[in-house]
Design an enzyme around this catalytic site. Structure first.
Site, PDB file in Angstrom:
ATOM      1  N   ARG A  82     -13.054 -10.016  38.361  1.00  0.00           N
ATOM      2  CA  ARG A  82     -13.004  -9.926  39.815  1.00  0.00           C
ATOM      3  C   ARG A  82     -12.213  -8.711  40.254  1.00  0.00           C
ATOM      4  O   ARG A  82     -11.112  -8.461  39.797  1.00  0.00           O
ATOM      5  CB  ARG A  82     -12.327 -11.157  40.390  1.00  0.00           C
ATOM      6  CG  ARG A  82     -12.061 -10.936  41.854  1.00  0.00           C
ATOM      7  CD  ARG A  82     -11.866 -12.165  42.643  1.00  0.00           C
ATOM      8  NE  ARG A  82     -11.726 -11.776  44.031  1.00  0.00           N
ATOM      9  CZ  ARG A  82     -10.952 -12.395  44.881  1.00  0.00           C
ATOM     10  NH1 ARG A  82     -10.269 -13.443  44.497  1.00  0.00           N
ATOM     11  NH2 ARG A  82     -10.875 -11.984  46.104  1.00  0.00           N
ATOM     12  N   ARG A  91     -17.224 -13.170  44.636  1.00  0.00           N
ATOM     13  CA  ARG A  91     -16.206 -13.194  43.595  1.00  0.00           C
ATOM     14  C   ARG A  91     -16.699 -13.876  42.333  1.00  0.00           C
ATOM     15  O   ARG A  91     -17.301 -14.940  42.400  1.00  0.00           O
ATOM     16  CB  ARG A  91     -14.934 -13.844  44.113  1.00  0.00           C
ATOM     17  CG  ARG A  91     -15.194 -14.874  45.200  1.00  0.00           C
ATOM     18  CD  ARG A  91     -13.971 -15.209  45.978  1.00  0.00           C
ATOM     19  NE  ARG A  91     -13.775 -14.350  47.149  1.00  0.00           N
ATOM     20  CZ  ARG A  91     -12.760 -14.458  47.981  1.00  0.00           C
ATOM     21  NH1 ARG A  91     -11.855 -15.374  47.791  1.00  0.00           N
ATOM     22  NH2 ARG A  91     -12.642 -13.662  49.002  1.00  0.00           N
ATOM     23  N   ASP A  94     -12.177 -16.901  41.584  1.00  0.00           N
ATOM     24  CA  ASP A  94     -11.034 -16.787  42.462  1.00  0.00           C
ATOM     25  C   ASP A  94     -10.110 -17.945  42.091  1.00  0.00           C
ATOM     26  O   ASP A  94     -10.576 -19.079  41.992  1.00  0.00           O
ATOM     27  CB  ASP A  94     -11.605 -16.959  43.882  1.00  0.00           C
ATOM     28  CG  ASP A  94     -10.595 -16.722  44.953  1.00  0.00           C
ATOM     29  OD1 ASP A  94      -9.596 -16.056  44.687  1.00  0.00           O
ATOM     30  OD2 ASP A  94     -10.832 -17.212  46.074  1.00  0.00           O
ATOM     31  N   ASP A  96      -6.594 -19.818  43.192  1.00  0.00           N
ATOM     32  CA  ASP A  96      -5.560 -19.905  44.234  1.00  0.00           C
ATOM     33  C   ASP A  96      -4.570 -21.009  43.921  1.00  0.00           C
ATOM     34  O   ASP A  96      -4.953 -22.072  43.416  1.00  0.00           O
ATOM     35  CB  ASP A  96      -6.208 -20.254  45.588  1.00  0.00           C
ATOM     36  CG  ASP A  96      -6.995 -19.086  46.156  1.00  0.00           C
ATOM     37  OD1 ASP A  96      -6.620 -17.935  45.878  1.00  0.00           O
ATOM     38  OD2 ASP A  96      -7.983 -19.351  46.858  1.00  0.00           O
TER      39      ASP A  96
END
Ligand code: BT5
Length: 411
Positions: A82, A91, A94, A96
């Site tokens: 990415r 993406r 991802d 988080d």
């Protein structure tokens, strides 16, 4: 050891593969993955025309500080390719930080709990699954946020069986003139076979022969780009397969039992709930446009349609899940499309006959040049309708609109 929760998302390429790789990359002695939710598919939020996401939530136990954990998440993203440019870029994967123990962190590069957590069903649904009864640091129950979430219907469980050619990429738009129009342009420009274009609403949705197709919000309006490499005469078989897939998907995801009206209409209780428009430039491409009146209010349907119309919500008395319906449809079409190209027409024709509302009926068929009346007794190996006229002649009809007895039974 701190218990934390990580959110994973991917919307390009082999999305499920990227999620698996990310879990493998994250699971290390100082960051143990102790639980993972199922994988959910979600409509991309805040953008139009992007591919749908797969999302998953992981429960982890870690000795890393929040900053070190953030660094680890970035490293796994980078290892999987990415490149962070724009916030909403497609993406590969991802990662988080959603929650870090009971901490509340407000720093320029790190906000915990994650800023989207309280609002986004694509986080709340898998989070509630992996940690039932969870509360945020401020005491709010995840379940109550989920109950209040407005976009709950845009998140559904993903199944690895969904990873076929058709629907490997589904691009979701807010508003388009016509998904078929965009799909044709994309097909001409070389889009991959199996690309699917969906719009929340169409401003110039079209039916056959230049007719208007009403496409208000709440319906499922989609077009599938195919490159079947079949003889031109055989392309109607793909239409039969797409209408069978639509009917089968409705049956799988609701309690309804749809029937088929030649050539490609899907009926529920004798009323049209879905229509199909095939457009093709053989042998380069074929676009199968499918419109399903899912959660469409009866008032939003044409007041004087050519054929009585209804919606799934009207027939069910409740709303239906468009995402599950879409995936069930694509899964089924993948299977039958492979069969048409591999083994030929027999299987499709048998399925179509079994669901047909047209065969065995006295019909009137309007073609471009005439109206033919008689008994609709079969379809041939190209999908053409076979009618025995009252005078005893056999007619083979490639394109037309069926009226007559079929409608006589409709209130
Ligand atoms: C069809 O045409 O049934 C093909 C419908 C294909 C729509 C999809 S939506 C995604 C993709 N993008 C597009 O622009 N189109 C495809 P036909 O058999 O010609 O039926 C059209 C007639 O049905 C109209 O003349 C109306 O009388 C009636 N009609 C219009 N909107 C309808 C609706 N939502 N539900 C039921 N009947 C409708």
């Amino acid at each position: 050891m701190v218990r934390a929760f990580l959110g994973l998302g991917s919307n390009v390429g082999d999305r499920a593969g990227y999620l698996r790789e990310a879990v493998r990359g994250l699971d290390t002695p100082d960051l143990r993955v102790t639980g993972r939710s199922g994988v959910y598919e979600t409509v991309p939020w805040g953008v139009t025309g992007q591919a749908m996401y797969l999302n998953q939530v992981l429960a982890v136990e870690t000795t890393l500080s929040p900053k070190a954990l953030l660094g680890r998440c970035r490293a796994v993203e980078a290892a999987l390719g990415r490149v962070r440019r724009e916030r909403w870029d497609p993406r590969t994967v991802d990662v988080d930080i959603l929650l870090y123990g009971d901490s509340t962190i407000r720093e320029p590069d790190l906000t915990v709990p994650h800023a989207d957590l309280a609002r986004r069903a694509f986080v709340l649904v898998p989070l509630a699954e992996v940690a039932p009864g969870l509360r945020l640091p401020d005491g709010t129950a995840v379940d109550s946020l989920l109950a209040a979430s407005p976009d709950r219907g845009s998140v559904w469980r993903w199944d690895d069986a969904d990873a076929g050619t058709i629907g490997h990429e589904v691009r979701w738009y807010d508003t388009l003139p016509s998904t078929n129009e965009l799909a044709r342009r994309e097909a001409e420009a070389g889009a991959a076979e199996g690309t699917v274009i969906v719009a929340e609403q169409q401003t110039a949705g079209r039916g056959r022969l230049g007719r208007v197709w009403a496409s208000p919000p709440g319906g499922l309006w989609l077009s599938i780009i195919l490159r079947p490499n079949l003889a031109a005469a055989q392309t109607p078989l793909v239409g039969l397969a797409a209408s069978i897939a639509t009917a089968a998907a409705i049956e799988e995801t609701t309690a309804l039992h749809p029937r088929l009206k030649w050539p490609n209409d899907v009926l529920v209780g004798g009323r049209k709930v879905a229509g199909l428009l095939l457009e093709t430039r053989p042998p380069a491409w074929l676009v199968a446009g499918i419109g399903v009146n899912v959660n469409v209010a009866p008032e939003a349907l044409p007041s004087r349609p050519r054929y009585p119309a209804t919606s799934l919500a009207a027939a069910l008395g409740r709303s239906a899940d468009r995402g599950r319906l879409l995936r069930a449809l694509l899964r089924r079409l993948n299977r039958d499309y492979d069969e048409i190209r591999g083994r030929g027409a027999d299987g499709i024709l048998a399925q179509w006959r079994a669901r047909s509302e047209t065969l065995g009926r006295a019909v009137q068929v309007s073609t471009a040049s005439e109206t033919i009346e008689g008994l609709a007794y079969d379809v041939d190996e190209t999908g053409a309708l076979l009618v025995r006229t009252h005078g005893g002649a056999d007619r083979r009809i490639v394109a037309g609109d069926v009226t007559g007895e079929v409608e006589a039974g409709v209130p």
